[in-house]
Design a protein around this motif. Structure first.
Motif, PDB file in Angstrom:
ATOM      1  N   LEU A 199       5.788   0.153  -3.143  1.00 11.54           N
ATOM      2  CA  LEU A 199       7.507  -0.764  -3.793  1.00 11.54           C
ATOM      3  C   LEU A 199       7.284  -1.685  -3.069  1.00 11.54           C
ATOM      4  O   LEU A 199       7.513  -2.274  -1.931  1.00 11.54           O
ATOM      5  CB  LEU A 199       8.246   0.553  -3.990  1.00 11.54           C
ATOM      6  CG  LEU A 199       8.732   1.908  -4.105  1.00 11.54           C
ATOM      7  CD1 LEU A 199       8.944   2.925  -3.358  1.00 11.54           C
ATOM      8  CD2 LEU A 199       7.741   2.001  -5.492  1.00 11.54           C
ATOM      9  N   ASN A 200       8.679  -2.646  -4.276  1.00 11.95           N
ATOM     10  CA  ASN A 200       9.041  -3.993  -3.829  1.00 11.95           C
ATOM     11  C   ASN A 200      10.665  -3.930  -3.179  1.00 11.95           C
ATOM     12  O   ASN A 200      11.265  -3.833  -3.958  1.00 11.95           O
ATOM     13  CB  ASN A 200       9.482  -4.744  -4.754  1.00 11.95           C
ATOM     14  CG  ASN A 200       9.787  -5.933  -4.287  1.00 11.95           C
ATOM     15  OD1 ASN A 200       9.516  -6.444  -3.599  1.00 11.95           O
ATOM     16  ND2 ASN A 200       9.993  -6.654  -5.366  1.00 11.95           N
ATOM     17  N   ASP A 245      13.224   0.372  -7.428  1.00 10.66           N
ATOM     18  CA  ASP A 245      12.138   0.556  -6.574  1.00 10.66           C
ATOM     19  C   ASP A 245      12.836   1.266  -5.305  1.00 10.66           C
ATOM     20  O   ASP A 245      12.270   2.517  -4.738  1.00 10.66           O
ATOM     21  CB  ASP A 245      11.470  -0.448  -5.377  1.00 10.66           C
ATOM     22  CG  ASP A 245      10.147  -0.664  -6.531  1.00 10.66           C
ATOM     23  OD1 ASP A 245      10.553  -0.695  -7.937  1.00 10.66           O
ATOM     24  OD2 ASP A 245       9.222  -1.945  -6.429  1.00 10.66           O
ATOM     25  N   TRP A 246      13.905   0.650  -4.592  1.00  9.79           N
ATOM     26  CA  TRP A 246      14.667   1.501  -3.326  1.00  9.79           C
ATOM     27  C   TRP A 246      15.314   3.246  -4.411  1.00  9.79           C
ATOM     28  O   TRP A 246      15.080   4.214  -3.393  1.00  9.79           O
ATOM     29  CB  TRP A 246      15.903   1.003  -2.938  1.00  9.79           C
ATOM     30  CG  TRP A 246      15.756  -0.228  -1.899  1.00  9.79           C
ATOM     31  CD1 TRP A 246      15.845  -1.754  -2.908  1.00  9.79           C
ATOM     32  CD2 TRP A 246      15.803   0.642  -1.090  1.00  9.79           C
ATOM     33  NE1 TRP A 246      15.690  -2.732  -1.237  1.00  9.79           N
ATOM     34  CE2 TRP A 246      15.321  -1.261  -0.507  1.00  9.79           C
ATOM     35  CE3 TRP A 246      15.030   0.702   0.023  1.00  9.79           C
ATOM     36  CZ2 TRP A 246      15.015  -2.027   0.714  1.00  9.79           C
ATOM     37  CZ3 TRP A 246      14.753   0.721   1.028  1.00  9.79           C
ATOM     38  CH2 TRP A 246      14.751  -0.740   1.866  1.00  9.79           C
ATOM     39  N   LEU A 286       7.723   3.341 -12.427  1.00  7.23           N
ATOM     40  CA  LEU A 286       7.222   4.398 -11.684  1.00  7.23           C
ATOM     41  C   LEU A 286       5.988   4.161 -12.594  1.00  7.23           C
ATOM     42  O   LEU A 286       4.957   4.398 -11.423  1.00  7.23           O
ATOM     43  CB  LEU A 286       7.940   5.906 -11.884  1.00  7.23           C
ATOM     44  CG  LEU A 286       7.086   7.166 -11.002  1.00  7.23           C
ATOM     45  CD1 LEU A 286       7.234   6.558  -9.204  1.00  7.23           C
ATOM     46  CD2 LEU A 286       8.292   7.539 -10.720  1.00  7.23           C
ATOM     47  N   HIS A 314       4.070   1.505 -10.715  1.00  5.44           N
ATOM     48  CA  HIS A 314       3.722   1.504  -9.363  1.00  5.44           C
ATOM     49  C   HIS A 314       2.501   2.265  -9.159  1.00  5.44           C
ATOM     50  O   HIS A 314       1.219   2.548  -8.587  1.00  5.44           O
ATOM     51  CB  HIS A 314       4.982   1.903  -8.522  1.00  5.44           C
ATOM     52  CG  HIS A 314       5.955   0.849  -8.538  1.00  5.44           C
ATOM     53  ND1 HIS A 314       5.423   0.032  -7.778  1.00  5.44           N
ATOM     54  CD2 HIS A 314       7.057   0.515  -8.638  1.00  5.44           C
ATOM     55  CE1 HIS A 314       6.372  -0.641  -7.454  1.00  5.44           C
ATOM     56  NE2 HIS A 314       7.627  -0.219  -7.903  1.00  5.44           N
TER      57      HIS A 314
END
Length: 310
Positions: free
Chosen positions: A130-131, A139-140, A236, A239
């Motif tokens: 995650l960035n 991403d949060w 998602l 990722h």
């Protein structure tokens, strides 16, 4: 003005009126849509079926016809939605006996199920990709759902005021209408209103992120913007592929969260409360495969403990 319904009325017309009288305004839109879908299938499969013609044989045939196109669980849902209306018709004297008694639920073989959750190592690997920028991004969002097990609409509705950092809790009291025109909506059910305990790392991270944000505005939804579930699922998915783990959805993060808690030995009751399930039965049905796996481990533990008594 309600249309007078008699025994000679078409069943799909009776059902349409029953929905308007008993369900309209009493259930959420997403649930109402399911009843309307049942109505459309009823009109398609039995356009000429009259109320008084409902018998065990005609009802069973209706269920059989529906089952040709659907899996068994979907057919069961169809049956349950019809049964409520039919029992009212029996009470009103429009039907002599309950035609749904002893119905046999059939259905198409279920499709191969996609992976719904990750194990602990896979989740850890995913989160490492995650960035997590200094400002809120999707991403949060992914991290928070993984850490709390919230539903997609619940997480979208979060505002800075929902965080109680001193007590390390997160209040869930509303959802975001992402399928409609935006805005806050009530939770799925009363049990969904809850406080979720957060770990200290998440508390530190989000206390910094929301510090300067308006207290009563959603932190993940920009003013006037339309949010799509598919957008976040696509992020998602990228990722997951980058981490070389099975591709799951945002809802799969919720399943992952619950699965890890169960494998860690957290009680079903506690998991149900944390997820906002209406009852433990929902949790047990959803995670039956995990519970059965844990029971197998328990049997081994019992046998080892008993063998040590000799």
């Amino acid at each position: 003005m309600l249309k007078s319904i008699t025994k000679d009325a078409l069943f799909h017309e009776y059902y349409a009126q029953w929905i308007r009288v008993y369900k309209e305004g009493a259930i959420r839109k997403v649930t109402m849509d399911k009843y309307l879908m049942t109505q459309s299938w009823l009109k398609r499969l039995a356009p000429d079926l009259k109320v008084h013609e409902l018998s065990r044989i005609t009802y069973q045939q209706l269920i059989n016809d529906y089952a040709v196109y659907h899996e068994k669980q979907t057919t069961m849902d169809f049956h349950h939605q019809l049964k409520c209306a039919i029992l009212d018709a029996v009470d009103e004297g429009l039907i002599e006996r309950d035609p749904t008694r002893k119905v046999i639920i059939k259905g198409r073989p279920p499709k191969a199920k996609k992976v719904k959750y990750l194990n602990q190592f896979e989740l850890h690997t995913l989160l490492n990709t995650l960035n997590l920028e200094p400002e809120i991004n999707w991403d949060w969002f992914i991290l928070l759902v993984a850490k709390t097990g919230m539903r997609f609409s619940e997480a979208l509705a979060l505002t800075p005021k929902d965080f109680d950092f001193p007590r390390q809790t997160l209040s869930v009291s509303k959802t975001w209408n992402y399928k409609g025109d935006g805005g806050f909506l009530p939770t799925k059910n009363q049990s969904s209103v809850r406080k979720i305990q957060m770990d200290w790392m998440t508390v530190i991270q989000f206390s910094r992120l929301v510090k300067k944000l308006p207290g009563d505005e959603p932190i993940f939804v920009k003013c006037g913007s339309k949010i799509y579930n598919s957008t976040v699922n696509d992020i998602l998915e990228r990722h997951c592929k980058k981490a070389n783990v099975p591709v799951i959805s945002v809802h799969g993060l919720r399943h992952t969260h619950a699965s890890l808690l169960l494998f860690a030995g957290v009680s079903i009751a506690s998991v149900a409360r944390r997820l906002g399930h209406a009852s433990m039965t929902t949790t047990q049905k959803t995670y039956l495969h995990i519970i059965q796996e844990l029971e197998s481990k328990d049997i081994d533990l019992v046998m080892r403990s008993l063998s040590e008594l000799s």
